[in-house]
Every structure is written in structure tokens, then in C-alpha cells.
Design a protein around this motif. Structure first.
Motif, short mmCIF file in Angstrom:
data_model
loop_
_atom_site.label_atom_id
_atom_site.label_comp_id
_atom_site.label_asym_id
_atom_site.label_seq_id
_atom_site.Cartn_x
_atom_site.Cartn_y
_atom_site.Cartn_z
N ASP A 21 0.83 -1.21 0.00
CA ASP A 21 0.00 0.00 0.00
C ASP A 21 0.86 1.25 0.00
OD1 ASP A 21 -2.22 -1.59 0.04
OD2 ASP A 21 -2.64 -1.31 2.18
N LEU A 22 1.93 1.24 0.79
CA LEU A 22 2.83 2.39 0.84
C LEU A 22 3.50 2.62 -0.51
CD1 LEU A 22 4.25 4.61 2.45
CD2 LEU A 22 5.98 2.91 3.07
N ALA A 23 3.95 1.55 -1.15
CA ALA A 23 4.59 1.68 -2.46
C ALA A 23 3.62 2.25 -3.49
CB ALA A 23 5.12 0.32 -2.92
N ILE A 24 2.40 1.77 -3.47
CA ILE A 24 1.38 2.28 -4.40
C ILE A 24 1.11 3.75 -4.10
CG2 ILE A 24 -1.06 2.11 -5.05
CD1 ILE A 24 -0.74 -0.96 -4.68
N GLY A 25 1.03 4.09 -2.83
CA GLY A 25 0.79 5.49 -2.44
C GLY A 25 1.90 6.41 -2.91
N VAL A 26 3.13 5.96 -2.81
CA VAL A 26 4.27 6.78 -3.26
C VAL A 26 4.22 6.98 -4.77
CG1 VAL A 26 6.78 6.82 -3.51
CG2 VAL A 26 5.76 6.23 -1.32
N ILE A 27 3.93 5.92 -5.49
CA ILE A 27 3.87 6.01 -6.96
C ILE A 27 2.73 6.92 -7.40
CG2 ILE A 27 3.42 4.69 -9.07
CD1 ILE A 27 4.91 2.34 -7.63
N VAL A 28 1.56 6.73 -6.81
CA VAL A 28 0.41 7.57 -7.17
C VAL A 28 0.67 9.02 -6.75
CG1 VAL A 28 -2.03 8.00 -6.68
CG2 VAL A 28 -1.26 5.69 -7.17
N GLY A 29 1.28 9.21 -5.58
CA GLY A 29 1.60 10.55 -5.11
C GLY A 29 2.57 11.27 -6.03
N THR A 30 3.55 10.54 -6.53
CA THR A 30 4.50 11.14 -7.47
C THR A 30 3.81 11.56 -8.75
OG1 THR A 30 6.28 9.78 -6.56
CG2 THR A 30 6.64 10.72 -8.74
N ALA A 31 2.97 10.69 -9.27
CA ALA A 31 2.23 11.03 -10.49
C ALA A 31 1.29 12.20 -10.25
CB ALA A 31 1.45 9.82 -11.00
N PHE A 32 0.64 12.21 -9.09
CA PHE A 32 -0.28 13.30 -8.75
C PHE A 32 0.49 14.61 -8.63
CE2 PHE A 32 -2.78 15.72 -5.57
CZ PHE A 32 -3.96 15.82 -6.28
N GLY A 33 1.69 14.55 -8.05
CA GLY A 33 2.52 15.74 -7.93
C GLY A 33 2.88 16.32 -9.29
N LYS A 34 3.16 15.46 -10.26
CA LYS A 34 3.48 15.94 -11.61
C LYS A 34 2.27 16.60 -12.25
CE LYS A 34 7.15 12.63 -12.53
NZ LYS A 34 7.59 11.49 -13.34
N ILE A 35 1.10 16.02 -12.02
CA ILE A 35 -0.12 16.61 -12.58
C ILE A 35 -0.37 17.98 -11.97
CG2 ILE A 35 -2.65 16.38 -12.62
CD1 ILE A 35 -2.20 13.34 -12.85
N VAL A 36 -0.22 18.08 -10.66
CA VAL A 36 -0.45 19.37 -9.99
C VAL A 36 0.60 20.39 -10.42
CG1 VAL A 36 -0.46 20.52 -7.75
CG2 VAL A 36 -1.67 18.37 -8.05
N SER A 37 1.86 19.97 -10.56
CA SER A 37 2.89 20.89 -11.02
C SER A 37 2.57 21.42 -12.41
CB SER A 37 4.25 20.21 -11.03
OG SER A 37 4.66 19.93 -9.72
#
Length: 131
Positions: A21-37
Motif C-alpha cells: 500500500d505504501l509503495a502504491i501510495g508513493v507512486i500515485v503521489g509522485t504522479a499526482f505531484g506531476k499533474i499538480v505541477s
């Protein structure tokens, strides 16, 4: 402890739900960060810069020491800082809305809790006293 036991323990650890779950959260968070940027850099900041006179926030800086003898400028790039503050506010707001929506969905998914026995007994007593 031999190598096989270490590998088995590692596999058991790595395949636990929390780690996955943590690994998935980090991956999704990274992708979400790129979208927000991209949202901030490419969609929100250009109109804001236009409204305040065509200023590009990323280029706002305070020169402390001008370049000389081949040495670069010494600058405080406060525009980049402002850009990151805007990014943070948008990410925080988006996460707030997302968590709020998820909590609402979880509340709808929960079956109504059973009435505690004490309440049922008190209702019976109340109803008996009314009669």
C-alpha cells in the motif's frame, strides 16, 4: 540464520499489505505531484502572471551580488519559492477534497449501527410509563 531464511523473511515483509500500500501510495503521489505541477506551471500561473503585468514568477529574484570575473550572480530566487507555495496550496486543497469525498463514500457504505441494548431497554421503560 542462512540465506534462504533471510530471503523468506524479506519476501514475507515485502509482500505485507502495508508495504505494498505504501509503495502504491508513493507512486500515485509522485504522479499526482506531476499533474499538480503541470496544472500550476502551465495553466494557473500564466494567467496570474498576465494579470500582474506579465510577470513570470520563476524569474523573480533578488540579486545580492552581480556577476563579475567569470563568477555567476548570487541571487535569492523568491519567485521559485512563490511557485512552490502555490503548488503546495493546490496539492493540499486537492488532497483535502479527495479525503473529504472518500470519507463521505465510506460513511455511505457503512450499514447503520444497531441500537445499543441499553437504549432499547430505556425505550421500553419510557413506553411502559406512558401507558
Amino acid at each position: 540464520m542462512n540465506f534462504t531464511q533471510v530471503v523468506q523473511e524479506f519476501r514475507k515483509f515485502a509482500l505485507k499489505g502495508n508495504v505494498v500500500d505504501l509503495a502504491i501510495g508513493v507512486i500515485v503521489g509522485t504522479a499526482f505531484g506531476k499533474i499538480v505541477s503541470s496544472l500550476v506551471d502551465d495553466i494557473l500561473m500564466p494567467p496570474i502572471g498576465f494579470l500582474i503585468g506579465g510577470v513570470d514568477f520563476s524569474k523573480l529574484q533578488l540579486v545580492l551580488y552581480a556577476a563579475s570575473n567569470g563568477k555567476p550572480d548570487v541571487v535569492i530566487s523568491y519567485g521559485v519559492f512563490l511557485q512552490n507555495v502555490v503548488n503546495f496550496i493546490i496539492v493540499a486543497w486537492a488532497l483535502f477534497v479527495l479525503v473529504k469525498a472518500m470519507n463521505r463514500l465510506q460513511d455511505q457504505a457503512k450499514p447503520p449501527s444497531a441500537t445499543p441494548e441499553e437504549i432499547l431497554i430505556l425505550r421500553e421503560i419510557r413506553d411502559s410509563l406512558r401507558k
